[in-house]
Motif scaffolding. Structure first.
Motif, PDB file in Angstrom:
ATOM      1  N   ILE A 291       0.903  -1.029  -0.050  1.00 46.95           N
ATOM      2  CA  ILE A 291       0.017  -0.080   0.162  1.00 46.95           C
ATOM      3  C   ILE A 291       0.832   1.159   0.089  1.00 46.95           C
ATOM      4  N   ALA A 292       1.922   1.241   0.625  1.00 49.70           N
ATOM      5  CA  ALA A 292       2.835   2.401   0.768  1.00 49.70           C
ATOM      6  C   ALA A 292       3.543   2.563  -0.377  1.00 49.70           C
ATOM      7  N   ILE A 293       3.747   1.662  -0.961  1.00 52.34           N
ATOM      8  CA  ILE A 293       4.675   1.625  -2.206  1.00 52.34           C
ATOM      9  C   ILE A 293       3.619   2.115  -3.485  1.00 52.34           C
ATOM     10  N   ASP A 294       2.229   1.631  -3.521  1.00 50.57           N
ATOM     11  CA  ASP A 294       1.274   2.209  -4.411  1.00 50.57           C
ATOM     12  C   ASP A 294       1.101   3.856  -4.234  1.00 50.57           C
ATOM     13  N   VAL A 295       0.775   4.018  -2.859  1.00 52.55           N
ATOM     14  CA  VAL A 295       0.663   5.388  -2.870  1.00 52.55           C
ATOM     15  C   VAL A 295       1.718   6.382  -3.279  1.00 52.55           C
ATOM     16  N   ALA A 296       3.047   5.919  -2.685  1.00 50.62           N
ATOM     17  CA  ALA A 296       4.204   6.592  -3.213  1.00 50.62           C
ATOM     18  C   ALA A 296       4.372   6.729  -4.841  1.00 50.62           C
ATOM     19  N   ASN A 297       3.950   5.706  -5.481  1.00 50.03           N
ATOM     20  CA  ASN A 297       4.092   5.768  -7.122  1.00 50.03           C
ATOM     21  C   ASN A 297       2.985   6.576  -7.519  1.00 50.03           C
ATOM     22  N   GLY A 298       1.913   6.533  -7.161  1.00 51.08           N
ATOM     23  CA  GLY A 298       0.688   7.632  -7.343  1.00 51.08           C
ATOM     24  C   GLY A 298       1.392   9.072  -7.245  1.00 51.08           C
ATOM     25  N   LEU A 299       1.881   9.323  -5.850  1.00 55.84           N
ATOM     26  CA  LEU A 299       2.393  10.741  -5.880  1.00 55.84           C
ATOM     27  C   LEU A 299       3.605  10.913  -6.686  1.00 55.84           C
ATOM     28  N   LEU A 300       4.335   9.982  -7.157  1.00 55.12           N
ATOM     29  CA  LEU A 300       5.534  10.350  -7.967  1.00 55.12           C
ATOM     30  C   LEU A 300       5.014  10.508  -9.178  1.00 55.12           C
ATOM     31  N   TYR A 301       3.936   9.915  -9.759  1.00 59.17           N
ATOM     32  CA  TYR A 301       3.421  10.341 -11.068  1.00 59.17           C
ATOM     33  C   TYR A 301       2.768  11.688 -11.249  1.00 59.17           C
ATOM     34  N   VAL A 302       2.168  12.332 -10.234  1.00 66.32           N
ATOM     35  CA  VAL A 302       1.490  13.774 -10.129  1.00 66.32           C
ATOM     36  C   VAL A 302       2.443  14.401  -9.993  1.00 66.32           C
ATOM     37  N   HIS A 303       3.673  14.224  -9.266  1.00 64.48           N
ATOM     38  CA  HIS A 303       4.805  15.197  -8.763  1.00 64.48           C
ATOM     39  C   HIS A 303       5.604  15.251  -9.934  1.00 64.48           C
ATOM     40  N   GLU A 304       6.111  14.460 -10.835  1.00 63.75           N
ATOM     41  CA  GLU A 304       7.238  14.462 -11.880  1.00 63.75           C
ATOM     42  C   GLU A 304       6.749  13.958 -13.094  1.00 63.75           C
ATOM     43  N   HIS A 305       5.471  13.630 -13.357  1.00 61.45           N
ATOM     44  CA  HIS A 305       5.039  13.021 -14.760  1.00 61.45           C
ATOM     45  C   HIS A 305       3.855  13.807 -15.186  1.00 61.45           C
ATOM     46  N   THR A 306       3.327  14.835 -14.593  1.00 60.11           N
ATOM     47  CA  THR A 306       2.145  15.654 -15.213  1.00 60.11           C
ATOM     48  C   THR A 306       2.783  16.890 -15.398  1.00 60.11           C
ATOM     49  N   ARG A 307       2.270  17.678 -16.516  1.00 64.04           N
ATOM     50  CA  ARG A 307       2.559  19.115 -16.497  1.00 64.04           C
ATOM     51  C   ARG A 307       1.361  20.052 -16.753  1.00 64.04           C
ATOM     52  N   PRO A 308       1.274  20.880 -15.823  1.00 66.61           N
ATOM     53  CA  PRO A 308       2.189  21.212 -14.721  1.00 66.61           C
ATOM     54  C   PRO A 308       2.010  19.975 -13.653  1.00 66.61           C
ATOM     55  N   ARG A 309       3.095  20.251 -12.744  1.00 70.15           N
ATOM     56  CA  ARG A 309       2.942  19.271 -11.519  1.00 70.15           C
ATOM     57  C   ARG A 309       1.734  19.612 -10.626  1.00 70.15           C
ATOM     58  N   VAL A 310       1.270  18.646  -9.975  1.00 69.40           N
ATOM     59  CA  VAL A 310       0.232  18.445  -9.046  1.00 69.40           C
ATOM     60  C   VAL A 310       0.513  18.102  -7.729  1.00 69.40           C
ATOM     61  N   VAL A 311       0.108  19.108  -6.865  1.00 69.26           N
ATOM     62  CA  VAL A 311       0.131  18.940  -5.388  1.00 69.26           C
ATOM     63  C   VAL A 311      -1.187  18.430  -4.937  1.00 69.26           C
ATOM     64  N   HIS A 312      -1.289  17.257  -4.186  1.00 70.69           N
ATOM     65  CA  HIS A 312      -2.577  16.756  -3.798  1.00 70.69           C
ATOM     66  C   HIS A 312      -3.185  17.634  -2.602  1.00 70.69           C
ATOM     67  N   LYS A 313      -2.220  17.785  -1.574  1.00 75.64           N
ATOM     68  CA  LYS A 313      -2.531  18.830  -0.690  1.00 75.64           C
ATOM     69  C   LYS A 313      -3.330  18.245   0.462  1.00 75.64           C
ATOM     70  N   ASP A 314      -3.847  17.012   0.425  1.00 80.00           N
ATOM     71  CA  ASP A 314      -4.753  16.303   1.401  1.00 80.00           C
ATOM     72  C   ASP A 314      -4.526  14.943   1.343  1.00 80.00           C
ATOM     73  N   ILE A 315      -3.174  14.529   1.360  1.00 80.02           N
ATOM     74  CA  ILE A 315      -2.767  13.005   1.492  1.00 80.02           C
ATOM     75  C   ILE A 315      -3.253  12.733   3.163  1.00 80.02           C
TER      76      ILE A 315
END
Length: 244
Positions: free
Chosen positions: A53-77
């Motif tokens: 679960i930790a790795i899945d969440v980390a991968n999801g955050l990695l995607y929105v932080h590094e692979h979207t343009r512009p980057r996305v900050v979730h703000k409510d993890i």
């Protein structure tokens, strides 16, 4: 924005009578991580599931932080915004507070007590580092089984300060006091639990510049995952947690 560890937006619809708009998301069968850790479920998550679960969440955050343009900050993890599918794989939900772009300043502070990064409260700084801080709190929940904030208003992350100090035996003793009692009923590798706790502490640095990136977090957690699989293949070759 489309990733296996983000809840998928299927579409939208409009009520023809009153023009109310609805967003339609995929159904995630097993509900929230919060309910599994802190709810009334009789079945408790084992360590391998928690780590995945930790790795899945980390991968999801990695995607929105590094692979979207512009980057996305979730703000409510937080654990209630992490949903588990039929295979107990994690998906990040609820992007209602998300902000595109980084290093913005806001005077309107939103989020959930117990997960909010210090620099956001103090100065309104919105950056990917605030998601990393909140993720560190989620890691503490996964290890300890405790709420991010208790009934008396004490935040969990404050109790983790100083965890990495001292000799290995002292750290081990602290870890035994942290671990969810449900994990003592199972066999899991101490090395893996300690690694995750160290990642959590690094994510919770008060200085955001000292926190790791999600790239570094994913790498560290994946190494810990490898240790769990090695452990499951040969339980005699790895240290285990024993009941107190």
């Amino acid at each position: 924005v489309n990733h296996g560890n983000l809840v998928k937006l299927e579409g939208f619809c409009v009520d023809p009578d009153d023009a109310t708009c609805y967003l339609i998301y995929e159904y995630v069968e097993n509900g929230s991580l919060h309910s599994w850790l802190h709810g009334s479920q009789k079945q408790k998550l084992n360590w391998r599931t928690r780590l995945r679960i930790a790795i899945d969440v980390a991968n999801g955050l990695l995607y929105v932080h590094e692979h979207t343009r512009p980057r996305v900050v979730h703000k409510d993890i937080k654990s209630s915004n992490i949903l588990l599918d039929a295979s107990m794989r994690a998906k990040i939900a609820n992007f209602g507070l998300a902000k595109s772009g980084c290093n913005a300043i806001t005077m309107h502070i939103v989020g959930t007590q117990g997960y909010i990064a210090p620099e956001y409260i103090a100065d309104g700084v919105v950056s990917t580092k605030m998601d990393i801080f909140a993720f560190g709190v989620v890691l503490l929940e996964l290890v300890s089984g405790k709420e991010a904030i208790d009934e008396e208003g004490r935040v969990l992350w404050m109790r983790a300060s100083g965890f990495s100090e001292g000799k290995e035996k002292e750290k081990l003793d602290r870890l035994k006091n942290w671990i969810d009692e449900a994990l003592f009923e199972q066999s899991c590798p101490m090395e893996s639990v300690m690694d995750v706790m160290n990642v959590a502490v690094s994510c919770l640095q008060k200085d955001p510049t000292k926190r790791p990136s999600m790239v570094e977090v994913v790498y560290a957690l994946s190494k810990s995952d490898d240790a769990v699989f090695d452990f499951s293949d040969d339980t005699l070759s790895a240290p285990i947690l024993t009941a107190r």
